[in-house]
Every structure is written in C-alpha cells, then in structure tokens.
Write a protein that holds these residues in place. Sequence first.
Motif, PDB file in Angstrom:
ATOM      1  N   ILE A  53       7.086  83.337 -28.870  1.00 16.26           N
ATOM      2  CA  ILE A  53       7.279  83.226 -30.008  1.00 16.26           C
ATOM      3  C   ILE A  53       8.869  82.476 -30.346  1.00 16.26           C
ATOM      4  CG2 ILE A  53       5.878  84.657 -31.218  1.00 16.26           C
ATOM      5  CD1 ILE A  53       8.346  86.432 -31.656  1.00 16.26           C
ATOM      6  N   THR A  54       9.539  82.324 -28.939  1.00 19.57           N
ATOM      7  CA  THR A  54      10.584  81.770 -28.878  1.00 19.57           C
ATOM      8  C   THR A  54      10.961  80.287 -29.296  1.00 19.57           C
ATOM      9  OG1 THR A  54      10.613  81.411 -26.540  1.00 19.57           O
ATOM     10  CG2 THR A  54      11.450  83.510 -27.024  1.00 19.57           C
ATOM     11  N   TYR A  55       9.731  79.581 -29.282  1.00 19.84           N
ATOM     12  CA  TYR A  55       9.871  78.294 -29.790  1.00 19.84           C
ATOM     13  C   TYR A  55      10.076  78.192 -31.348  1.00 19.84           C
ATOM     14  CZ  TYR A  55       4.931  78.529 -31.269  1.00 19.84           C
ATOM     15  OH  TYR A  55       3.792  78.987 -31.731  1.00 19.84           O
ATOM     16  N   TRP A  56       9.901  79.208 -31.964  1.00 21.04           N
ATOM     17  CA  TRP A  56      10.260  79.310 -33.607  1.00 21.04           C
ATOM     18  C   TRP A  56      11.396  80.452 -33.872  1.00 21.04           C
ATOM     19  CZ3 TRP A  56       9.015  83.598 -36.085  1.00 21.04           C
ATOM     20  CH2 TRP A  56       7.836  84.423 -35.765  1.00 21.04           C
ATOM     21  N   LEU A  57      11.433  81.365 -33.015  1.00 22.31           N
ATOM     22  CA  LEU A  57      12.337  82.354 -33.474  1.00 22.31           C
ATOM     23  C   LEU A  57      13.433  82.445 -32.427  1.00 22.31           C
ATOM     24  CD1 LEU A  57      12.815  84.801 -35.014  1.00 22.31           C
ATOM     25  CD2 LEU A  57      11.635  86.223 -33.918  1.00 22.31           C
ATOM     26  N   ARG A  58      14.815  82.413 -32.952  1.00 19.77           N
ATOM     27  CA  ARG A  58      15.997  82.050 -31.857  1.00 19.77           C
ATOM     28  C   ARG A  58      16.616  83.575 -31.372  1.00 19.77           C
ATOM     29  NH1 ARG A  58      21.516  79.473 -33.241  1.00 19.77           N
ATOM     30  NH2 ARG A  58      20.819  80.245 -35.144  1.00 19.77           N
ATOM     31  N   ARG A  59      16.572  84.214 -32.529  1.00 23.14           N
ATOM     32  CA  ARG A  59      17.425  85.648 -32.269  1.00 23.14           C
ATOM     33  C   ARG A  59      16.984  86.550 -33.361  1.00 23.14           C
ATOM     34  NH1 ARG A  59      23.212  83.268 -32.746  1.00 23.14           N
ATOM     35  NH2 ARG A  59      23.524  83.484 -35.030  1.00 23.14           N
ATOM     36  N   TYR A 101      15.883  81.776 -37.201  1.00 25.27           N
ATOM     37  CA  TYR A 101      14.746  80.670 -36.648  1.00 25.27           C
ATOM     38  C   TYR A 101      15.567  79.884 -35.961  1.00 25.27           C
ATOM     39  CZ  TYR A 101      12.346  83.468 -40.057  1.00 25.27           C
ATOM     40  OH  TYR A 101      11.576  84.411 -40.816  1.00 25.27           O
ATOM     41  N   VAL A 102      14.760  78.898 -34.932  1.00 25.48           N
ATOM     42  CA  VAL A 102      15.509  77.953 -34.673  1.00 25.48           C
ATOM     43  C   VAL A 102      15.986  77.127 -35.303  1.00 25.48           C
ATOM     44  CG1 VAL A 102      13.954  78.090 -32.543  1.00 25.48           C
ATOM     45  CG2 VAL A 102      13.325  76.684 -34.140  1.00 25.48           C
ATOM     46  N   SER A 105      14.269  74.367 -37.573  1.00 22.44           N
ATOM     47  CA  SER A 105      13.601  74.681 -39.055  1.00 22.44           C
ATOM     48  C   SER A 105      14.213  74.688 -40.085  1.00 22.44           C
ATOM     49  CB  SER A 105      13.216  76.129 -38.407  1.00 22.44           C
ATOM     50  OG  SER A 105      14.247  77.091 -38.867  1.00 22.44           O
ATOM     51  N   GLY A 106      15.622  74.925 -40.013  1.00 17.09           N
ATOM     52  CA  GLY A 106      16.520  74.901 -41.196  1.00 17.09           C
ATOM     53  C   GLY A 106      16.184  75.979 -42.153  1.00 17.09           C
ATOM     54  N   GLU A 107      15.712  76.932 -41.661  1.00 15.96           N
ATOM     55  CA  GLU A 107      15.289  77.968 -42.297  1.00 15.96           C
ATOM     56  C   GLU A 107      16.357  79.164 -42.412  1.00 15.96           C
ATOM     57  OE1 GLU A 107      12.350  78.583 -43.946  1.00 15.96           O
ATOM     58  OE2 GLU A 107      11.157  77.137 -43.271  1.00 15.96           O
ATOM     59  N   LYS A 108      16.686  79.772 -43.490  1.00 18.68           N
ATOM     60  CA  LYS A 108      17.638  80.928 -43.628  1.00 18.68           C
ATOM     61  C   LYS A 108      16.860  82.086 -42.817  1.00 18.68           C
ATOM     62  CE  LYS A 108      18.165  81.064 -47.939  1.00 18.68           C
ATOM     63  NZ  LYS A 108      17.780  79.793 -48.953  1.00 18.68           N
ATOM     64  N   PRO A 109      17.701  82.880 -42.486  1.00 22.36           N
ATOM     65  CA  PRO A 109      17.238  84.149 -41.827  1.00 22.36           C
ATOM     66  C   PRO A 109      16.471  84.929 -42.651  1.00 22.36           C
ATOM     67  CG  PRO A 109      19.618  83.862 -41.428  1.00 22.36           C
ATOM     68  CD  PRO A 109      19.319  82.826 -42.168  1.00 22.36           C
ATOM     69  N   GLN A 110      15.671  85.815 -42.178  1.00 22.21           N
ATOM     70  CA  GLN A 110      14.697  86.594 -43.004  1.00 22.21           C
ATOM     71  C   GLN A 110      14.735  88.188 -42.717  1.00 22.21           C
ATOM     72  OE1 GLN A 110      10.490  87.084 -44.551  1.00 22.21           O
ATOM     73  NE2 GLN A 110      10.507  86.395 -42.768  1.00 22.21           N
ATOM     74  N   THR A 111      14.941  89.140 -43.498  1.00 22.88           N
ATOM     75  CA  THR A 111      15.037  90.587 -43.096  1.00 22.88           C
ATOM     76  C   THR A 111      14.012  91.364 -43.352  1.00 22.88           C
ATOM     77  OG1 THR A 111      17.670  90.411 -43.870  1.00 22.88           O
ATOM     78  CG2 THR A 111      16.586  92.469 -43.617  1.00 22.88           C
ATOM     79  N   PHE A 147       5.694  79.060 -42.484  1.00 22.89           N
ATOM     80  CA  PHE A 147       6.526  77.999 -42.709  1.00 22.89           C
ATOM     81  C   PHE A 147       5.795  77.020 -43.696  1.00 22.89           C
ATOM     82  CE2 PHE A 147       7.368  79.570 -38.407  1.00 22.89           C
ATOM     83  CZ  PHE A 147       8.696  79.848 -38.511  1.00 22.89           C
ATOM     84  N   ASN A 148       6.670  76.998 -44.920  1.00 23.61           N
ATOM     85  CA  ASN A 148       6.127  76.095 -45.897  1.00 23.61           C
ATOM     86  C   ASN A 148       6.875  74.821 -45.819  1.00 23.61           C
ATOM     87  OD1 ASN A 148       4.527  75.681 -48.265  1.00 23.61           O
ATOM     88  ND2 ASN A 148       6.313  75.924 -49.459  1.00 23.61           N
ATOM     89  N   GLU A 149       5.968  73.835 -45.911  1.00 24.89           N
ATOM     90  CA  GLU A 149       6.508  72.265 -45.815  1.00 24.89           C
ATOM     91  C   GLU A 149       7.650  72.072 -44.868  1.00 24.89           C
ATOM     92  OE1 GLU A 149       7.041  70.758 -49.888  1.00 24.89           O
ATOM     93  OE2 GLU A 149       4.690  70.808 -49.936  1.00 24.89           O
ATOM     94  N   PRO A 150       7.447  72.252 -43.528  1.00 18.92           N
ATOM     95  CA  PRO A 150       8.591  72.397 -42.578  1.00 18.92           C
ATOM     96  C   PRO A 150       9.092  70.957 -42.329  1.00 18.92           C
ATOM     97  CG  PRO A 150       6.114  72.615 -41.408  1.00 18.92           C
ATOM     98  CD  PRO A 150       6.155  72.715 -42.950  1.00 18.92           C
TER      99      PRO A 150
END
Length: 161
Positions: A53-59, A101-102, A105-111, A147-150
């Motif tokens: 899953i490391t192609y979408w999750l960075r840390r 996220y990588v 993605s431009g995605e904010k972190p999620q908790t 991932f909505n409208e990536p």
Amino acid sequence: GKRVKGCQIFRPFVYGTTARPFDDKTNPKPPGVPDDHTHSWQVFVKGVDDTDITYWLRRVQFKLHESIPNHVRMVESEKGKAFSVDETGWGEFEITVKLYYVSESGEKPQTLYHHLRLHPYGRTDAEKEAMRANGEVVAWTYEEQLFNEPYDAFYEVLTTG
Ligand code: SLL
C-alpha cells in the motif's frame, strides 16, 4: 493538476493490533522488559493479505499512551512492508493512527482511532475462548480508503502502482 471528474477509487487496507501474553514457552519476556509488563503487542497498518500500500500511503504516525517512552512514533514507508510498531506493556488504551498519503495525492492526513486489546473479548464465551486457545488477541479493522476525484497524476499512480 486536474481532478478526474466522477472518479472514485477504493483501496482496501487493515489496521489494528495483535497482542500476546508473555509465557516462558511460546513468548518469553526479552531481557530489559519491566516486571509489570504482561504482554507484547503490535499495532499496524497494512494491505489486505500483505499487498503493498506504500504507493498511496507515505507514512503513519502512531500515538501511544503517554506512559510509554517516546509515545509518538512516525513510521515511514518501506515498499511491501506493513507500517508497524512493536511494544510491550500491561494496559489497554486508545491508539491514534494518522495516515499521511503520498504527495501526488494532495490529500490531507486522516486520523483513525484504535483500541488496543490485550485480553480476549467478544460477545460470547466461545469467542473469548477461541482467542485464548490461539494465544493471540487480534483486534483488526478492515477498511476501504476512498480517493474521490483524484488528481490525474495520482490517478496514474493508483492505477499503475
Ligand atoms: C489503564 N487507561 O489504566 C489505561 C492505561 C496504560 C498502559 C494503560 C505502560 C507501558 C510502559 C503501559 O502498558 N501502559 O511502561 O512502557 O489500563
């Protein structure tokens, strides 16, 4: 970049804990572990059936109980490997799991929140007994990351990674 309109991509993953009581035969206490520690445990985030899953999750940041030395742990991705922390202790508590996220993605972190389980649990005695027999207390949650409208660059990563 532009977003891919009307596109939703789901990626399954698992997070949670696996705990084991110390026991001289199957799980001996390593040297240096405090006397009052009764269990070893692991908290993790990983792909279903260990898929990468490391192609979408960075840390992943795991925030443990404050009684634990160095209780905020940041785990960077290593291709094909779970994000995980191994610890020992005596008590149950809530772990905060923050997903980063990588960058494409431009995605904010999620908790996410996960309750560490050390003791067999379940609705029935049979469920608890099964955990005891197995020697492990498994508390895993299966999730789907949406991932909505990536962004189009991220869409490439998701669909070719
Ligand atoms: C409880 N609310 O009272 C919980 C707190 C804390 C668990 C549990 C310590 C580990 C260490 C540990 O297991 N803390 O000292 O490294 O049950």
